[in-house]
Scaffold this motif. Structure first.
Motif, mmCIF file in Angstrom:
data_model
loop_
_atom_site.group_PDB
_atom_site.id
_atom_site.type_symbol
_atom_site.label_atom_id
_atom_site.label_comp_id
_atom_site.label_asym_id
_atom_site.label_seq_id
_atom_site.Cartn_x
_atom_site.Cartn_y
_atom_site.Cartn_z
ATOM 1 N N VAL A 48 82.349 72.456 -3.217
ATOM 2 C CA VAL A 48 81.963 71.816 -4.352
ATOM 3 C C VAL A 48 81.004 70.686 -4.277
ATOM 4 C CG1 VAL A 48 82.612 70.855 -6.391
ATOM 5 C CG2 VAL A 48 83.822 72.847 -5.740
ATOM 6 N N SER A 49 81.296 69.860 -3.345
ATOM 7 C CA SER A 49 80.629 68.620 -2.890
ATOM 8 C C SER A 49 79.249 69.009 -2.614
ATOM 9 C CB SER A 49 81.344 67.505 -1.980
ATOM 10 O OG SER A 49 80.711 66.614 -1.883
ATOM 11 N N ALA A 50 79.371 69.843 -1.626
ATOM 12 C CA ALA A 50 77.753 70.519 -1.204
ATOM 13 C C ALA A 50 76.876 71.066 -2.251
ATOM 14 C CB ALA A 50 78.082 71.389 0.006
ATOM 15 N N VAL A 51 77.625 71.913 -3.193
ATOM 16 C CA VAL A 51 76.862 72.218 -4.147
ATOM 17 C C VAL A 51 76.150 71.224 -5.223
ATOM 18 C CG1 VAL A 51 77.025 73.905 -6.274
ATOM 19 C CG2 VAL A 51 77.963 74.693 -4.013
ATOM 20 N N THR A 52 77.181 70.278 -5.294
ATOM 21 C CA THR A 52 76.816 69.015 -6.322
ATOM 22 C C THR A 52 75.588 68.264 -5.559
ATOM 23 O OG1 THR A 52 79.022 68.692 -6.839
ATOM 24 C CG2 THR A 52 77.636 66.984 -7.100
ATOM 25 N N LEU A 53 75.693 67.953 -4.219
ATOM 26 C CA LEU A 53 74.422 67.589 -3.957
ATOM 27 C C LEU A 53 73.299 68.397 -3.659
ATOM 28 C CD1 LEU A 53 75.881 65.999 -0.634
ATOM 29 C CD2 LEU A 53 74.886 64.697 -2.533
ATOM 30 N N LEU A 54 73.404 69.443 -3.513
ATOM 31 C CA LEU A 54 72.207 70.551 -3.568
ATOM 32 C C LEU A 54 71.345 70.597 -4.924
ATOM 33 C CD1 LEU A 54 70.325 72.776 -2.531
ATOM 34 C CD2 LEU A 54 72.038 74.402 -3.064
ATOM 35 N N ILE A 55 72.274 70.504 -6.092
ATOM 36 C CA ILE A 55 71.699 70.548 -7.112
ATOM 37 C C ILE A 55 71.410 69.215 -7.622
ATOM 38 C CG2 ILE A 55 72.214 71.187 -9.808
ATOM 39 C CD1 ILE A 55 74.007 73.185 -8.767
ATOM 40 N N GLY A 56 72.342 68.154 -7.525
ATOM 41 C CA GLY A 56 71.979 66.968 -8.212
ATOM 42 C C GLY A 56 70.645 66.075 -7.408
ATOM 43 N N THR A 57 70.608 66.542 -6.137
ATOM 44 C CA THR A 57 69.606 65.486 -5.514
ATOM 45 C C THR A 57 68.454 66.269 -5.069
ATOM 46 O OG1 THR A 57 70.536 66.004 -3.199
ATOM 47 C CG2 THR A 57 71.286 63.845 -4.337
ATOM 48 N N VAL A 58 68.207 67.416 -5.707
ATOM 49 C CA VAL A 58 67.287 68.657 -5.420
ATOM 50 C C VAL A 58 66.919 68.635 -3.936
ATOM 51 C CG1 VAL A 58 64.831 69.159 -6.421
ATOM 52 C CG2 VAL A 58 66.210 67.486 -7.669
ATOM 53 N N GLY A 59 67.903 68.853 -3.176
ATOM 54 C CA GLY A 59 67.899 69.109 -1.983
ATOM 55 C C GLY A 59 67.362 67.690 -1.046
ATOM 56 N N LEU A 60 67.246 66.828 -1.555
ATOM 57 C CA LEU A 60 66.935 65.537 -0.797
ATOM 58 C C LEU A 60 67.984 64.885 0.197
ATOM 59 C CD1 LEU A 60 64.601 63.449 -3.102
ATOM 60 C CD2 LEU A 60 64.014 64.725 -1.134
ATOM 61 N N ALA A 61 69.250 65.293 -0.263
ATOM 62 C CA ALA A 61 70.453 64.773 0.702
ATOM 63 C C ALA A 61 70.799 66.199 1.506
ATOM 64 C CB ALA A 61 71.623 64.421 -0.351
ATOM 65 N N PHE A 62 69.925 66.531 2.407
ATOM 66 C CA PHE A 62 69.973 67.599 3.158
ATOM 67 C C PHE A 62 71.007 67.434 4.106
ATOM 68 C CE2 PHE A 62 68.915 70.594 6.524
ATOM 69 C CZ PHE A 62 69.168 71.855 5.946
ATOM 70 N N ALA A 63 71.235 66.548 4.788
ATOM 71 C CA ALA A 63 72.099 66.316 6.086
ATOM 72 C C ALA A 63 73.406 66.269 5.515
ATOM 73 C CB ALA A 63 71.769 65.019 6.782
ATOM 74 N N PRO A 64 73.892 65.560 4.569
ATOM 75 C CA PRO A 64 75.316 65.564 4.146
ATOM 76 C C PRO A 64 75.666 66.880 3.473
ATOM 77 C CG PRO A 64 74.258 64.041 2.921
ATOM 78 C CD PRO A 64 73.252 64.361 3.798
ATOM 79 N N MET A 65 74.692 67.567 2.974
ATOM 80 C CA MET A 65 74.871 68.617 2.292
ATOM 81 C C MET A 65 75.320 69.891 3.296
ATOM 82 S SD MET A 65 72.246 70.924 -0.238
ATOM 83 C CE MET A 65 71.153 71.043 1.406
ATOM 84 N N VAL A 66 74.633 69.848 4.355
ATOM 85 C CA VAL A 66 74.938 70.902 5.307
ATOM 86 C C VAL A 66 76.011 70.678 6.070
ATOM 87 C CG1 VAL A 66 73.953 71.631 7.727
ATOM 88 C CG2 VAL A 66 72.375 71.460 5.698
ATOM 89 N N LEU A 67 76.483 69.382 6.340
ATOM 90 C CA LEU A 67 77.661 69.009 6.890
ATOM 91 C C LEU A 67 78.805 69.473 6.073
ATOM 92 C CD1 LEU A 67 77.196 65.347 8.523
ATOM 93 C CD2 LEU A 67 78.086 67.469 9.510
ATOM 94 N N LEU A 68 78.750 69.154 4.660
ATOM 95 C CA LEU A 68 79.709 69.390 3.630
ATOM 96 C C LEU A 68 79.969 71.085 3.711
ATOM 97 C CD1 LEU A 68 79.314 66.785 1.187
ATOM 98 C CD2 LEU A 68 81.396 67.072 2.427
ATOM 99 N N PHE A 69 78.714 71.624 3.857
ATOM 100 C CA PHE A 69 79.122 73.246 3.777
ATOM 101 C C PHE A 69 79.857 73.813 4.789
ATOM 102 C CE2 PHE A 69 77.042 77.482 4.027
ATOM 103 C CZ PHE A 69 77.367 78.109 2.970
ATOM 104 N N ILE A 70 79.303 73.102 5.936
ATOM 105 C CA ILE A 70 79.906 73.754 7.362
ATOM 106 C C ILE A 70 81.417 73.235 7.162
ATOM 107 C CG2 ILE A 70 79.943 73.143 9.832
ATOM 108 C CD1 ILE A 70 77.124 72.829 9.625
ATOM 109 N N ILE A 71 81.747 72.129 6.810
ATOM 110 C CA ILE A 71 83.206 71.611 6.824
ATOM 111 C C ILE A 71 84.051 72.577 5.939
ATOM 112 C CG2 ILE A 71 84.783 69.954 6.493
ATOM 113 C CD1 ILE A 71 82.580 67.961 7.010
ATOM 114 N N GLY A 72 83.536 72.740 4.711
ATOM 115 C CA GLY A 72 84.107 73.525 3.763
ATOM 116 C C GLY A 72 84.324 75.033 4.316
ATOM 117 N N LEU A 73 83.347 75.648 4.945
ATOM 118 C CA LEU A 73 83.576 77.028 5.300
ATOM 119 C C LEU A 73 84.515 76.736 6.597
ATOM 120 C CD1 LEU A 73 79.910 78.752 5.464
ATOM 121 C CD2 LEU A 73 81.990 78.957 4.046
ATOM 122 N N MET A 74 84.311 75.737 7.474
ATOM 123 C CA MET A 74 85.695 75.718 8.821
ATOM 124 C C MET A 74 86.710 75.665 7.943
ATOM 125 S SD MET A 74 83.632 73.269 11.269
ATOM 126 C CE MET A 74 85.129 73.058 12.369
#
Length: 142
Positions: A99-125
Protein backbone atom coordinates in the motif's frame (compact mmCIF):
# COMPACT_ATOMS: atom_id res chain seq x y z
CA UNK A 1 10.35 -18.86 12.50
CA UNK A 2 11.91 -17.02 9.60
CA UNK A 3 14.64 -14.47 10.12
CA UNK A 4 13.39 -11.40 8.28
CA UNK A 5 16.56 -9.37 8.52
CA UNK A 6 16.55 -8.44 4.82
CA UNK A 7 13.02 -7.09 4.97
CA UNK A 8 13.81 -5.10 8.10
CA UNK A 9 16.98 -3.57 6.65
CA UNK A 10 15.30 -2.63 3.38
CA UNK A 11 12.34 -1.28 5.35
CA UNK A 12 14.62 0.98 7.37
CA UNK A 13 16.33 2.16 4.18
CA UNK A 14 12.95 3.00 2.64
CA UNK A 15 11.96 4.89 5.80
CA UNK A 16 15.14 6.98 5.52
CA UNK A 17 14.48 7.61 1.81
CA UNK A 18 10.91 8.66 2.59
CA UNK A 19 12.22 11.06 5.25
CA UNK A 20 14.53 12.52 2.60
CA UNK A 21 11.43 12.86 0.39
CA UNK A 22 9.71 14.87 3.12
CA UNK A 23 12.78 17.11 3.21
CA UNK A 24 12.69 17.45 -0.58
CA UNK A 25 9.06 18.55 -0.38
CA UNK A 26 10.01 21.13 2.25
CA UNK A 27 12.81 22.33 -0.03
CA UNK A 28 10.33 22.78 -2.86
CA UNK A 29 8.13 24.85 -0.55
CA UNK A 30 11.01 27.10 0.46
CA UNK A 31 12.07 28.31 -3.01
CA UNK A 32 12.20 32.05 -3.49
CA UNK A 33 10.67 34.37 -6.10
CA UNK A 34 13.82 34.29 -8.23
CA UNK A 35 13.16 30.62 -8.92
CA UNK A 36 9.77 31.44 -10.41
CA UNK A 37 11.31 34.20 -12.55
CA UNK A 38 13.85 31.71 -13.93
CA UNK A 39 11.11 29.21 -14.75
CA UNK A 40 9.15 31.95 -16.50
CA UNK A 41 12.23 32.92 -18.55
CA UNK A 42 12.62 29.31 -19.67
CA UNK A 43 8.94 29.24 -20.62
CA UNK A 44 9.34 32.53 -22.56
CA UNK A 45 12.09 30.94 -24.65
CA UNK A 46 9.63 28.21 -25.62
CA UNK A 47 6.94 30.75 -26.45
CA UNK A 48 4.66 30.40 -23.44
CA UNK A 49 4.40 32.24 -20.14
CA UNK A 50 2.45 31.73 -16.95
CA UNK A 51 1.47 34.26 -14.34
CA UNK A 52 3.79 34.10 -11.34
CA UNK A 53 0.85 33.44 -9.01
CA UNK A 54 -0.23 30.37 -11.00
CA UNK A 55 3.30 29.03 -11.17
CA UNK A 56 3.84 29.64 -7.47
CA UNK A 57 0.55 27.94 -6.54
CA UNK A 58 1.30 24.86 -8.64
CA UNK A 59 4.83 24.46 -7.24
CA UNK A 60 3.51 24.97 -3.70
CA UNK A 61 0.77 22.37 -4.24
CA UNK A 62 3.25 19.84 -5.61
CA UNK A 63 5.68 20.40 -2.72
CA UNK A 64 2.89 19.93 -0.18
CA UNK A 65 1.66 16.79 -1.93
CA UNK A 66 5.19 15.35 -2.06
CA UNK A 67 5.70 15.99 1.66
CA UNK A 68 2.37 14.51 2.71
CA UNK A 69 2.66 11.40 0.54
CA UNK A 70 6.24 10.74 1.65
CA UNK A 71 5.23 11.14 5.29
CA UNK A 72 2.30 8.72 4.87
CA UNK A 73 4.59 6.19 3.20
CA UNK A 74 7.16 6.57 6.00
CA UNK A 75 4.52 5.97 8.69
CA UNK A 76 3.17 2.91 6.88
CA UNK A 77 6.72 1.60 6.51
CA UNK A 78 7.45 2.10 10.21
CA UNK A 79 4.30 0.18 11.14
CA UNK A 80 5.22 -2.53 8.61
CA UNK A 81 8.72 -2.94 10.06
CA UNK A 82 7.25 -3.17 13.56
CA UNK A 83 4.80 -5.87 12.42
CA UNK A 84 7.66 -7.93 10.95
CA UNK A 85 8.63 -9.14 14.42
CA UNK A 86 6.26 -12.12 14.22
CA UNK A 87 5.54 -14.46 11.35
CA UNK A 88 1.80 -14.19 11.87
CA UNK A 89 1.85 -10.50 11.08
CA UNK A 90 4.16 -10.80 8.09
CA UNK A 91 1.17 -10.84 5.72
CA UNK A 92 -0.21 -7.65 7.24
CA UNK A 93 3.25 -6.12 7.03
CA UNK A 94 3.52 -7.08 3.36
CA UNK A 95 0.16 -5.49 2.62
CA UNK A 96 1.24 -2.30 4.39
CA UNK A 97 4.45 -2.18 2.35
CA UNK A 98 2.55 -2.69 -0.92
CA UNK A 99 0.00 0.00 0.00
CA UNK A 100 2.89 2.33 0.79
CA UNK A 101 4.51 1.60 -2.58
CA UNK A 102 1.28 2.26 -4.47
CA UNK A 103 0.77 5.48 -2.49
CA UNK A 104 4.22 6.66 -3.53
CA UNK A 105 3.63 5.69 -7.14
CA UNK A 106 0.37 7.61 -7.42
CA UNK A 107 1.08 10.49 -5.04
CA UNK A 108 4.52 11.49 -6.27
CA UNK A 109 3.89 10.69 -9.94
CA UNK A 110 6.77 8.22 -9.86
CA UNK A 111 9.39 10.70 -8.62
CA UNK A 112 10.03 8.69 -5.44
CA UNK A 113 11.20 5.74 -7.51
CA UNK A 114 13.85 4.25 -5.18
CA UNK A 115 11.71 3.92 -2.03
CA UNK A 116 8.77 2.79 -4.15
CA UNK A 117 10.74 -0.10 -5.65
CA UNK A 118 12.17 -1.05 -2.25
CA UNK A 119 8.72 -1.09 -0.67
CA UNK A 120 7.31 -3.16 -3.52
CA UNK A 121 10.11 -5.74 -3.15
CA UNK A 122 9.73 -5.84 0.65
CA UNK A 123 5.97 -6.29 0.32
CA UNK A 124 6.37 -9.19 -2.06
CA UNK A 125 9.07 -10.80 0.10
CA UNK A 126 6.88 -10.52 3.18
CA UNK A 127 3.93 -12.10 1.41
CA UNK A 128 5.80 -14.86 -0.43
CA UNK A 129 8.30 -16.10 2.18
CA UNK A 130 6.64 -18.63 4.45
CA UNK A 131 8.09 -20.43 7.48
CA UNK A 132 9.44 -23.90 6.83
CA UNK A 133 7.05 -26.58 7.98
CA UNK A 134 8.94 -29.54 9.37
CA UNK A 135 7.79 -32.91 8.11
CA UNK A 136 9.05 -34.55 11.25
CA UNK A 137 7.31 -33.50 14.42
CA UNK A 138 8.24 -34.17 17.98
CA UNK A 139 5.45 -36.75 18.11
CA UNK A 140 7.07 -38.91 15.41
CA UNK A 141 10.85 -38.66 15.56
CA UNK A 142 12.78 -39.54 12.42
Amino acid sequence: MIKRKGEKIMGIISIVLNAIGVGFGALILSVGPSFYDEINEVLKEEGETLPIETLQASVHAFGTQFMVVSAIAAVLSIVGVIFLKTDRRAVLSGILFLVSAVTLLIGTVGLAFAPMVLLFIIGLMSLIRKPNSDIHTSEYPS
